[in-house]
Scaffold this motif. Structure first.
Motif, PDB file in Angstrom:
ATOM      1  N   PRO B 277       0.839  -1.221   0.000  1.00 63.10           N
ATOM      2  CA  PRO B 277       0.000   0.000   0.000  1.00 63.10           C
ATOM      3  C   PRO B 277       0.863   1.256   0.000  1.00 63.10           C
ATOM      4  O   PRO B 277       0.860   2.018   0.962  1.00 63.10           O
ATOM      5  CB  PRO B 277      -0.791  -0.143   1.301  1.00 63.10           C
ATOM      6  N   VAL B 278       1.570   1.471  -1.102  1.00 61.88           N
ATOM      7  CA  VAL B 278       2.561   2.546  -1.164  1.00 61.88           C
ATOM      8  C   VAL B 278       1.939   3.923  -0.963  1.00 61.88           C
ATOM      9  O   VAL B 278       2.473   4.757  -0.229  1.00 61.88           O
ATOM     10  CB  VAL B 278       3.334   2.496  -2.505  1.00 61.88           C
ATOM     11  N   ARG B 279       0.809   4.152  -1.598  1.00 61.07           N
ATOM     12  CA  ARG B 279       0.201   5.469  -1.438  1.00 61.07           C
ATOM     13  C   ARG B 279      -0.148   5.731   0.028  1.00 61.07           C
ATOM     14  O   ARG B 279       0.143   6.800   0.569  1.00 61.07           O
ATOM     15  CB  ARG B 279      -1.051   5.620  -2.284  1.00 61.07           C
ATOM     16  N   ALA B 310       6.039   0.366 -10.219  1.00 58.83           N
ATOM     17  CA  ALA B 310       5.540   0.979  -8.984  1.00 58.83           C
ATOM     18  C   ALA B 310       4.487   2.033  -9.297  1.00 58.83           C
ATOM     19  O   ALA B 310       3.417   2.065  -8.680  1.00 58.83           O
ATOM     20  CB  ALA B 310       6.699   1.598  -8.201  1.00 58.83           C
ATOM     21  N   ALA B 311       4.787   2.885 -10.274  1.00 57.18           N
ATOM     22  CA  ALA B 311       3.863   3.972 -10.614  1.00 57.18           C
ATOM     23  C   ALA B 311       2.557   3.427 -11.182  1.00 57.18           C
ATOM     24  O   ALA B 311       1.471   3.904 -10.852  1.00 57.18           O
ATOM     25  CB  ALA B 311       4.518   4.928 -11.604  1.00 57.18           C
ATOM     26  N   LEU B 312       2.649   2.413 -12.033  1.00 54.04           N
ATOM     27  CA  LEU B 312       1.440   1.838 -12.643  1.00 54.04           C
ATOM     28  C   LEU B 312       0.587   1.126 -11.600  1.00 54.04           C
ATOM     29  O   LEU B 312      -0.642   1.248 -11.574  1.00 54.04           O
ATOM     30  CB  LEU B 312       1.830   0.833 -13.733  1.00 54.04           C
ATOM     31  N   LEU B 313       1.262   0.373 -10.766  1.00 56.13           N
ATOM     32  CA  LEU B 313       0.562  -0.520  -9.844  1.00 56.13           C
ATOM     33  C   LEU B 313      -0.304   0.232  -8.833  1.00 56.13           C
ATOM     34  O   LEU B 313      -1.432  -0.172  -8.554  1.00 56.13           O
ATOM     35  CB  LEU B 313       1.626  -1.343  -9.115  1.00 56.13           C
ATOM     36  N   GLN B 314       0.243   1.326  -8.297  1.00 51.40           N
ATOM     37  CA  GLN B 314      -0.558   2.054  -7.308  1.00 51.40           C
ATOM     38  C   GLN B 314      -1.820   2.611  -7.946  1.00 51.40           C
ATOM     39  O   GLN B 314      -2.890   2.616  -7.344  1.00 51.40           O
ATOM     40  CB  GLN B 314       0.255   3.185  -6.667  1.00 51.40           C
ATOM     41  N   ASP B 320      -7.056   4.928  -9.004  1.00 48.63           N
ATOM     42  CA  ASP B 320      -6.867   6.376  -9.022  1.00 48.63           C
ATOM     43  C   ASP B 320      -5.588   6.679  -9.806  1.00 48.63           C
ATOM     44  O   ASP B 320      -4.487   6.337  -9.361  1.00 48.63           O
ATOM     45  CB  ASP B 320      -6.759   6.890  -7.588  1.00 48.63           C
ATOM     46  N   ALA B 321      -5.748   7.323 -10.952  1.00 47.52           N
ATOM     47  CA  ALA B 321      -4.610   7.572 -11.836  1.00 47.52           C
ATOM     48  C   ALA B 321      -3.625   8.581 -11.260  1.00 47.52           C
ATOM     49  O   ALA B 321      -2.558   8.807 -11.820  1.00 47.52           O
ATOM     50  CB  ALA B 321      -5.091   8.041 -13.212  1.00 47.52           C
ATOM     51  N   THR B 322      -3.969   9.194 -10.131  1.00 42.04           N
ATOM     52  CA  THR B 322      -3.055  10.156  -9.514  1.00 42.04           C
ATOM     53  C   THR B 322      -2.361   9.554  -8.285  1.00 42.04           C
ATOM     54  O   THR B 322      -1.681  10.253  -7.536  1.00 42.04           O
ATOM     55  CB  THR B 322      -3.808  11.432  -9.072  1.00 42.04           C
ATOM     56  N   ALA B 323      -2.536   8.255  -8.065  1.00 38.47           N
ATOM     57  CA  ALA B 323      -2.056   7.617  -6.828  1.00 38.47           C
ATOM     58  C   ALA B 323      -0.557   7.763  -6.603  1.00 38.47           C
ATOM     59  O   ALA B 323      -0.104   7.913  -5.462  1.00 38.47           O
ATOM     60  CB  ALA B 323      -2.454   6.145  -6.816  1.00 38.47           C
ATOM     61  N   LEU B 324       0.216   7.664  -7.662  1.00 39.72           N
ATOM     62  CA  LEU B 324       1.678   7.819  -7.530  1.00 39.72           C
ATOM     63  C   LEU B 324       2.150   8.345  -8.875  1.00 39.72           C
ATOM     64  O   LEU B 324       2.057   7.644  -9.882  1.00 39.72           O
ATOM     65  CB  LEU B 324       2.323   6.458  -7.213  1.00 39.72           C
ATOM     66  N   ASN B 325       2.623   9.600  -8.889  1.00 44.67           N
ATOM     67  CA  ASN B 325       2.973  10.169 -10.185  1.00 44.67           C
ATOM     68  C   ASN B 325       4.455   9.980 -10.523  1.00 44.67           C
ATOM     69  O   ASN B 325       5.232   9.470  -9.716  1.00 44.67           O
ATOM     70  CB  ASN B 325       2.514  11.630 -10.288  1.00 44.67           C
ATOM     71  N   ALA B 326       4.814  10.393 -11.722  1.00 50.05           N
ATOM     72  CA  ALA B 326       6.175  10.140 -12.217  1.00 50.05           C
ATOM     73  C   ALA B 326       7.217  10.831 -11.350  1.00 50.05           C
ATOM     74  O   ALA B 326       8.276  10.259 -11.056  1.00 50.05           O
ATOM     75  CB  ALA B 326       6.286  10.604 -13.673  1.00 50.05           C
ATOM     76  N   ARG B 327       6.935  12.066 -10.931  1.00 50.56           N
ATOM     77  CA  ARG B 327       7.920  12.802 -10.131  1.00 50.56           C
ATOM     78  C   ARG B 327       8.129  12.143  -8.765  1.00 50.56           C
ATOM     79  O   ARG B 327       9.267  12.031  -8.272  1.00 50.56           O
ATOM     80  CB  ARG B 327       7.486  14.264 -10.000  1.00 50.56           C
ATOM     81  N   GLU B 328       7.044  11.718  -8.163  1.00 52.61           N
ATOM     82  CA  GLU B 328       7.158  11.018  -6.871  1.00 52.61           C
ATOM     83  C   GLU B 328       7.941   9.722  -7.027  1.00 52.61           C
ATOM     84  O   GLU B 328       8.736   9.346  -6.161  1.00 52.61           O
ATOM     85  CB  GLU B 328       5.755  10.711  -6.325  1.00 52.61           C
ATOM     86  N   THR B 329       7.703   9.045  -8.136  1.00 49.50           N
ATOM     87  CA  THR B 329       8.369   7.762  -8.367  1.00 49.50           C
ATOM     88  C   THR B 329       9.875   7.943  -8.529  1.00 49.50           C
ATOM     89  O   THR B 329      10.666   7.147  -8.022  1.00 49.50           O
ATOM     90  CB  THR B 329       7.763   7.088  -9.606  1.00 49.50           C
ATOM     91  N   ILE B 330      10.260   8.987  -9.227  1.00 47.97           N
ATOM     92  CA  ILE B 330      11.697   9.261  -9.388  1.00 47.97           C
ATOM     93  C   ILE B 330      12.332   9.555  -8.034  1.00 47.97           C
ATOM     94  O   ILE B 330      13.426   9.077  -7.727  1.00 47.97           O
ATOM     95  CB  ILE B 330      11.916  10.430 -10.378  1.00 47.97           C
TER      96      ILE B 330
END
Lengths: 425, 425
Positions: B277-279, B310-314, B320-330
């Motif tokens: 549950p990363v988010r 990671a970004a896709l899975l959350q 929710d397509a905003t659950a983990l964005n590219a900047r957060e993932t980096i």
């Protein structure tokens, strides 16, 4: 024209998952005539695979290749916002030239990643067809049909015109009603009738989101699959994209009618649609192919990536590490993809099938040591490991070079087209 | 020794996600001294990035690099079967030489994919340390501790010895009790005590499977996190691998103690453990880093792949397509990774930080057109887009070539070691 490939580790993707560790393959005029353990034969062209893996070209069973210019243009946003504030305004500015440039760029990416056939649903499809003919890819083209009355009819008529003009061995044209929520029953029934007359199939988005599923239950009292079935839309020639929210009963209906599903794991995660019940569908006897969907929801046209994700995802959601194995996943991207597209002439390396195939270099450090080549194909291969891509017996990509198009021109025209429809990055 | 990089699109990964489109960076003796818009400076070495993206080296916060020889050796099998019938018998045949060869192979894959630092937990760690020193990677090493009484003590003593011998700027050594089910309370408490005396941290698998979670509830009446907390194991210096089954209450405890989690999305799917549950963890204030885990459950050592997943899975599990964005993932793979490893000297491109950084070539056809460079880094980049990898200001990988090791020798010794522990493929 005879092509002989030798010294290949051949992954046939046949029903027994046969592999031939030191194999040869002979193709004549684009058709495979012999596959087996090392043999000699006269040929116009010889290709020494040097131990590389030879497998069927990958089949991308659902995409919108004309969207390729939108890569990364609207990421990490909610679906409604994504469509209305990003995708639709850009699509308003499309035309055949833009779709041609966008499609050709996407096809370059596909052949570099070992995709030889794709099923498309989009607008200005003549642009996509022109690009496919130029680069030499096999395509299943659906001009996207939405709307009722005259609007729907106009798009059906355009499809008929495309069929008349382009239906051929390499280009198939089918009816592509967008979805049950964007096409009224009247339009869907017309599509069935016209596809029957032409002897071609249907390609439609189905049960992609929970909202679609619940709206259908509320409006029609049945699931999207049952609704579609009631209109006569399900047959052996029907390709259903997504199927994220399919129930077991839906799967029974789909299996009985012989329709096929195109699983799009990356897109379904990226747009937060969910995770399709692939294992359940397969257990029910549904043919499940693999699709990338458009770049706006992927952001790649890479079946190797989608294979990895499909195999991992079923294990994770089924909490069962045997839910979808590497061999099954390869068949999804090859033999099952062929069946889903209603084709028995591709997807397997066997005599009589088209010579659509790829050589994968598994010697990279990231694949070492090789304990299981097939596992590596699904879990460890990079797109850049694809060394040679062959369609209809013709080399279209080899060692990073495009053989049928000029990559510089493709990039330049893509950039120009992008500036027109999207503007400053 | 001064290194100047110019003409780079700099992704700093700082808290504001600052990017510098035409940036320069100056490093002196392995430490960044200046980052900013284009500037000139005297230097011993100049590197023209030619518009490539310069970003912090990626931090792999959980792996078992000594397992690299087992790539693909036991895929698609159930966890119990996987461990007992495949992994454990192979591990019985390990020794320091095998782990050295295996580790060096894995490190080649890591630096080619832009990973500059990794946190390891495995056996025969001297082999891994030797490989890290040879290739020049930054490592956080934990000799895996299991068992009670003398057995546990022996392994703790070995860790202390490793610490005394190797603790340095580039190699950190920490206590690595395997898990709550393989280490009794007595051993875990000793680890806390010894780590306190040495001033180093803990690295432990936590809440990886539903079984671990439920067994702990049954045996100890509390969740694995609460149990670990009751033994004093959670602190700012604790790295918790996996955390798939963490509850909201667990997350509160972890956030309060300042411990960090290493999310291993590929491994958790592959072994059918589930999806962390990363988010939720991030919303609760837990530092979440990214890990590959060993190849036996991945099968790659690729943080670019794990970022994508990671970004896709959350998005997919949170719907929710905003659950983990590219900047957060980096940031998970860089700045947050550094924090999770208890280091404030890496993970961000800023003055005072180590010059651990990579140049990513985003000009490939699969990244075109570039509408959003950051999105492309997470969703569209191939490992092979990594053009240059720099650690401590030293180039260790450049344009496909290894600068500190001989790839041919690495491959040859890996093959020999594989034959010894695994046998005929």
């Amino acid at each position: 024209m005879k092509l002989l490939i030798q010294n290949a580790y051949i992954v046939t993707a046949d029903e027994k998952n046969t592999v031939i560790p030191d194999g040869s393959l002979l193709a004549e005029d684009g058709v495979i005539v012999r596959v087996g353990e090392h043999f000699e034969a006269e040929a116009d062209k010889m290709l020494d695979a040097g131990g590389m893996t030879l497998m069927p070209g990958l089949i991308n069973a659902h995409t919108h290749i004309g969207m390729t210019l939108m890569r990364g243009a609207a990421d990490d946003v909610e679906l409604h916002h994504w469509l209305n504030d990003h995708i639709f305004p850009i699509e308003d500015r499309l035309d055949t030239e833009v779709v041609y440039a966008s499609s050709l760029l996407g096809m370059c990416e596909m052949i570099a990643g070992g995709v030889t056939t794709f099923a498309d649903m989009y607008f200005f499809s003549e642009g996509t067809i022109r690009a496919a003919q130029e680069i030499g890819m096999r395509a299943d083209i659906g001009r996207c049909i939405v709307g009722d009355g005259e609007e729907g009819q106009k798009r059906i008529d355009e499809t008929v015109e495309l069929f008349r003009r382009y239906q051929s061995d390499r280009i198939h044209v089918r009816l592509a009603p967008h979805a049950i929520y964007s096409c009224p029953a009247e339009t869907l029934k017309k599509c069935v009738s016209v596809s029957g007359k032409l002897g071609t199939g249907l390609h439609i988005h189905l049960d992609e989101t929970k909202k679609e599923h619940e709206d259908c239950l509320r409006e029609h009292g049945v699931t999207p699959t049952a609704y579609l079935h009631s209109l006569g839309c399900l047959s052996r020639q029907t390709l259903l994209a997504h199927g994220v929210w399919l129930t077991e009963e839906d799967a029974d209906v789909i299996a009985e009618t012989g329709a096929a599903a195109a699983h799009c794991p990356t897109s379904n995660l990226k747009l937060a649609s969910g995770i399709a019940p692939v294992r359940m569908l397969r257990e029910k006897g549904v043919t499940v192919a693999l699709g990338s969907d458009g770049v706006a929801s992927n952001n790649r046209q890479s079946l190797f990536r989608d294979m990895t994700l499909a195999a991992l995802l079923q294990k994770g959601v089924c909490l069962d590490a045997t839910a979808l194995n590497a061999r099954e996943t390869i068949r999804m991207a090859t033999a099952d993809g062929a069946r889903a597209l209603g084709r028995d002439d591709i997807g397997v390396l066997a005599p009589g099938r088209k010579a659509d195939m790829i050589l994968v270099d598994q010697s990279g450090i990231h694949q070492q040591p090789i304990n299981d080549r097939i596992s590596n194909l699904v879990y460890a291969t990079e797109n850049t490991d694809v060394a040679v891509t062959i369609i209809d017996g013709r080399i279209v990509f080899e060692k990073g070079e495009y053989r049928t198009v000029d990559a510089e021109r493709v990039l330049a025209q893509a950039e120009t087209a992008r500036d027109r429809i999207i503007g400053g990055a």
